[in-house]
Design a protein around this motif. Sequence first.
Motif, PDB file in Angstrom:
ATOM      1  N   ALA A 193       0.819  -1.214   0.000  1.00 49.35           N
ATOM      2  CA  ALA A 193       0.000   0.000   0.000  1.00 49.35           C
ATOM      3  C   ALA A 193       0.852   1.264   0.000  1.00 49.35           C
ATOM      4  CB  ALA A 193      -0.925  -0.003   1.211  1.00 49.35           C
ATOM      5  N   GLY A 194       2.182   1.089   0.003  1.00 44.93           N
ATOM      6  CA  GLY A 194       3.075   2.242   0.001  1.00 44.93           C
ATOM      7  C   GLY A 194       3.391   2.778   1.376  1.00 44.93           C
ATOM      8  N   ARG A 195       2.940   2.085   2.417  1.00 47.21           N
ATOM      9  CA  ARG A 195       3.225   2.533   3.778  1.00 47.21           C
ATOM     10  C   ARG A 195       4.647   2.136   4.181  1.00 47.21           C
ATOM     11  NH1 ARG A 195      -2.260   0.506   4.605  1.00 47.21           N
ATOM     12  NH2 ARG A 195      -1.276  -1.505   5.017  1.00 47.21           N
ATOM     13  N   VAL A 196       5.345   3.035   4.862  1.00 43.08           N
ATOM     14  CA  VAL A 196       6.672   2.745   5.389  1.00 43.08           C
ATOM     15  C   VAL A 196       6.507   2.049   6.730  1.00 43.08           C
ATOM     16  CG1 VAL A 196       8.856   3.716   6.179  1.00 43.08           C
ATOM     17  CG2 VAL A 196       7.697   4.702   4.192  1.00 43.08           C
ATOM     18  N   THR A 197       6.949   0.803   6.809  1.00 38.59           N
ATOM     19  CA  THR A 197       6.782   0.023   8.035  1.00 38.59           C
ATOM     20  C   THR A 197       8.048  -0.014   8.890  1.00 38.59           C
ATOM     21  OG1 THR A 197       7.382  -2.038   6.892  1.00 38.59           O
ATOM     22  CG2 THR A 197       5.035  -1.428   6.947  1.00 38.59           C
ATOM     23  N   ASP A 198       9.181   0.403   8.311  1.00 41.14           N
ATOM     24  CA  ASP A 198      10.424   0.409   9.083  1.00 41.14           C
ATOM     25  C   ASP A 198      11.441   1.298   8.378  1.00 41.14           C
ATOM     26  OD1 ASP A 198      12.122  -0.219  11.162  1.00 41.14           O
ATOM     27  OD2 ASP A 198      12.892  -2.039  10.214  1.00 41.14           O
ATOM     28  N   ARG A 199      12.345   1.863   9.154  1.00 42.10           N
ATOM     29  CA  ARG A 199      13.437   2.666   8.617  1.00 42.10           C
ATOM     30  C   ARG A 199      14.734   2.239   9.285  1.00 42.10           C
ATOM     31  NH1 ARG A 199      11.905   7.297   5.757  1.00 42.10           N
ATOM     32  NH2 ARG A 199       9.687   7.852   5.935  1.00 42.10           N
ATOM     33  N   LEU A 200      15.807   2.254   8.520  1.00 41.02           N
ATOM     34  CA  LEU A 200      17.116   1.885   9.053  1.00 41.02           C
ATOM     35  C   LEU A 200      18.141   2.912   8.593  1.00 41.02           C
ATOM     36  CD1 LEU A 200      18.933  -0.199  10.506  1.00 41.02           C
ATOM     37  CD2 LEU A 200      19.207  -1.358   8.292  1.00 41.02           C
ATOM     38  N   ASP A 201      18.846   3.504   9.556  1.00 33.55           N
ATOM     39  CA  ASP A 201      19.896   4.473   9.249  1.00 33.55           C
ATOM     40  C   ASP A 201      21.146   3.707   8.837  1.00 33.55           C
ATOM     41  OD1 ASP A 201      21.765   6.462   9.117  1.00 33.55           O
ATOM     42  OD2 ASP A 201      21.772   6.919  11.256  1.00 33.55           O
ATOM     43  N   LEU A 202      21.502   3.762   7.574  1.00 36.05           N
ATOM     44  CA  LEU A 202      22.638   3.007   7.053  1.00 36.05           C
ATOM     45  C   LEU A 202      23.973   3.665   7.369  1.00 36.05           C
ATOM     46  CD1 LEU A 202      21.151   2.136   3.550  1.00 36.05           C
ATOM     47  CD2 LEU A 202      21.205   0.685   5.584  1.00 36.05           C
ATOM     48  N   LEU A 203      23.937   4.902   7.889  1.00 33.65           N
ATOM     49  CA  LEU A 203      25.161   5.634   8.202  1.00 33.65           C
ATOM     50  C   LEU A 203      25.467   5.643   9.700  1.00 33.65           C
ATOM     51  CD1 LEU A 203      24.784   8.682   5.796  1.00 33.65           C
ATOM     52  CD2 LEU A 203      26.196   6.650   5.480  1.00 33.65           C
ATOM     53  N   PHE A 204      24.702   4.898  10.472  1.00 38.25           N
ATOM     54  CA  PHE A 204      24.965   4.730  11.903  1.00 38.25           C
ATOM     55  C   PHE A 204      25.028   6.065  12.643  1.00 38.25           C
ATOM     56  CE2 PHE A 204      26.607   1.004   9.782  1.00 38.25           C
ATOM     57  CZ  PHE A 204      26.171  -0.048  10.591  1.00 38.25           C
ATOM     58  N   GLY A 205      24.175   6.981  12.260  1.00 33.55           N
ATOM     59  CA  GLY A 205      24.103   8.250  12.979  1.00 33.55           C
ATOM     60  C   GLY A 205      24.932   9.365  12.391  1.00 33.55           C
ATOM     61  N   VAL A 206      25.785   9.076  11.430  1.00 30.05           N
ATOM     62  CA  VAL A 206      26.576  10.124  10.779  1.00 30.05           C
ATOM     63  C   VAL A 206      25.675  10.875   9.799  1.00 30.05           C
ATOM     64  CG1 VAL A 206      28.559  10.638   9.316  1.00 30.05           C
ATOM     65  CG2 VAL A 206      28.708   8.809  11.032  1.00 30.05           C
ATOM     66  N   SER A 207      25.639  12.181   9.910  1.00 35.12           N
ATOM     67  CA  SER A 207      24.785  13.008   9.054  1.00 35.12           C
ATOM     68  C   SER A 207      25.580  13.577   7.888  1.00 35.12           C
ATOM     69  CB  SER A 207      24.159  14.152   9.855  1.00 35.12           C
ATOM     70  OG  SER A 207      23.322  13.644  10.877  1.00 35.12           O
ATOM     71  N   LEU A 208      24.992  13.529   6.704  1.00 34.03           N
ATOM     72  CA  LEU A 208      25.610  14.101   5.519  1.00 34.03           C
ATOM     73  C   LEU A 208      24.952  15.436   5.177  1.00 34.03           C
ATOM     74  CD1 LEU A 208      25.989  11.012   3.153  1.00 34.03           C
ATOM     75  CD2 LEU A 208      27.680  11.997   4.712  1.00 34.03           C
ATOM     76  N   PRO A 209      25.670  16.323   4.514  1.00 32.23           N
ATOM     77  CA  PRO A 209      25.075  17.602   4.094  1.00 32.23           C
ATOM     78  C   PRO A 209      24.096  17.379   2.949  1.00 32.23           C
ATOM     79  CG  PRO A 209      27.293  17.388   3.230  1.00 32.23           C
ATOM     80  CD  PRO A 209      27.101  16.234   4.163  1.00 32.23           C
ATOM     81  N   PRO A 210      23.280  18.374   2.633  1.00 36.19           N
ATOM     82  CA  PRO A 210      22.391  18.252   1.471  1.00 36.19           C
ATOM     83  C   PRO A 210      23.185  17.927   0.216  1.00 36.19           C
ATOM     84  CG  PRO A 210      21.845  20.187   2.768  1.00 36.19           C
ATOM     85  CD  PRO A 210      23.124  19.655   3.329  1.00 36.19           C
ATOM     86  N   ALA A 211      22.579  17.115  -0.640  1.00 37.58           N
ATOM     87  CA  ALA A 211      23.277  16.658  -1.849  1.00 37.58           C
ATOM     88  C   ALA A 211      22.678  17.304  -3.090  1.00 37.58           C
ATOM     89  CB  ALA A 211      23.180  15.142  -1.965  1.00 37.58           C
ATOM     90  N   PRO A 212      23.511  17.601  -4.083  1.00 34.19           N
ATOM     91  CA  PRO A 212      22.973  18.153  -5.338  1.00 34.19           C
ATOM     92  C   PRO A 212      22.182  17.137  -6.136  1.00 34.19           C
ATOM     93  CG  PRO A 212      25.340  17.778  -5.511  1.00 34.19           C
ATOM     94  CD  PRO A 212      24.980  17.552  -4.081  1.00 34.19           C
ATOM     95  N   LEU A 213      22.440  15.848  -5.911  1.00 33.12           N
ATOM     96  CA  LEU A 213      21.738  14.782  -6.625  1.00 33.12           C
ATOM     97  C   LEU A 213      21.239  13.753  -5.625  1.00 33.12           C
ATOM     98  CD1 LEU A 213      24.341  14.189  -9.503  1.00 33.12           C
ATOM     99  CD2 LEU A 213      22.220  15.506  -9.666  1.00 33.12           C
TER     100      LEU A 213
END
Length: 251
Positions: A193-213
């Motif tokens: 149905a398009g519902r998000v049932t789970d999310r996983l942070d693949l970067l282990f908490g490291v945040s990246l800046p906004p990306a051009p692409l």
Amino acid sequence: MLLDLALWLATPAPWRHRRLGYVRESVLLSARARRCRRVWAPHAAHTRAAVLAACADLPLRREAVVLGSGPLADVPLAELAAAFERVVLVDAVHPLSARLAARRFGHVRLVTADLTGAGDPVGDLCGRADLTVSANLLTQLPVVPVDRHEAAGLPVPERLGAEIVAAHLAALGRLPGRVCLVTDTEQRTEDRAGRVTDRLDLLFGVSLPPAPLSWDWELAPFGEAERHRRLVHSVRAYPDWAAARDGLSLP
């Protein structure tokens, strides 16, 4: 299953990399890539376009290094070989398909390296490169070290994944040439149905800046991992990582 076993046996790799599980991970990735070729095609095309954008305005094109070259599905090898005097493909395992593709070019070299190892393997490998590409590698680096702890029945150090991710980003930041970073950042599990049932942070908490692409990569369509759920990865691409990383805070 028989094909995977044959590939595991036939893939050249140092015994240490075979023992640590890098060959197994390479074979499993190649198998999924075969099964999901159609749905992976847009992701591979976006990655290749980001790499070509990174080298479009480079004044010097002596050497390009691709970290995480793998089976080369997302690497524009022919274009890089035409543009640079030398191309170096770096990975813990080079599948047979990649070895055959590289043989078409006399100035393309394969380097087998564990990029999670001690010291600064990225700096050693890329210190003279005019272009370094980290190609969908960042979130793969913690996989084998984390699996190794779990297989041994040992607790996974709390910061292990974040430290590996941060170390790779820091190493890229020290390089003198142009750096192109392409990486997935988050995994979403979606139902039909398009519902998000789970999310996983693949970067282990490291945040990246906004990306051009950025784009979505359907990693596992319905029926691949589960019948009524699919896995979708969010991907960011930085054709010029140095221009984007100002203000990045690493743990």
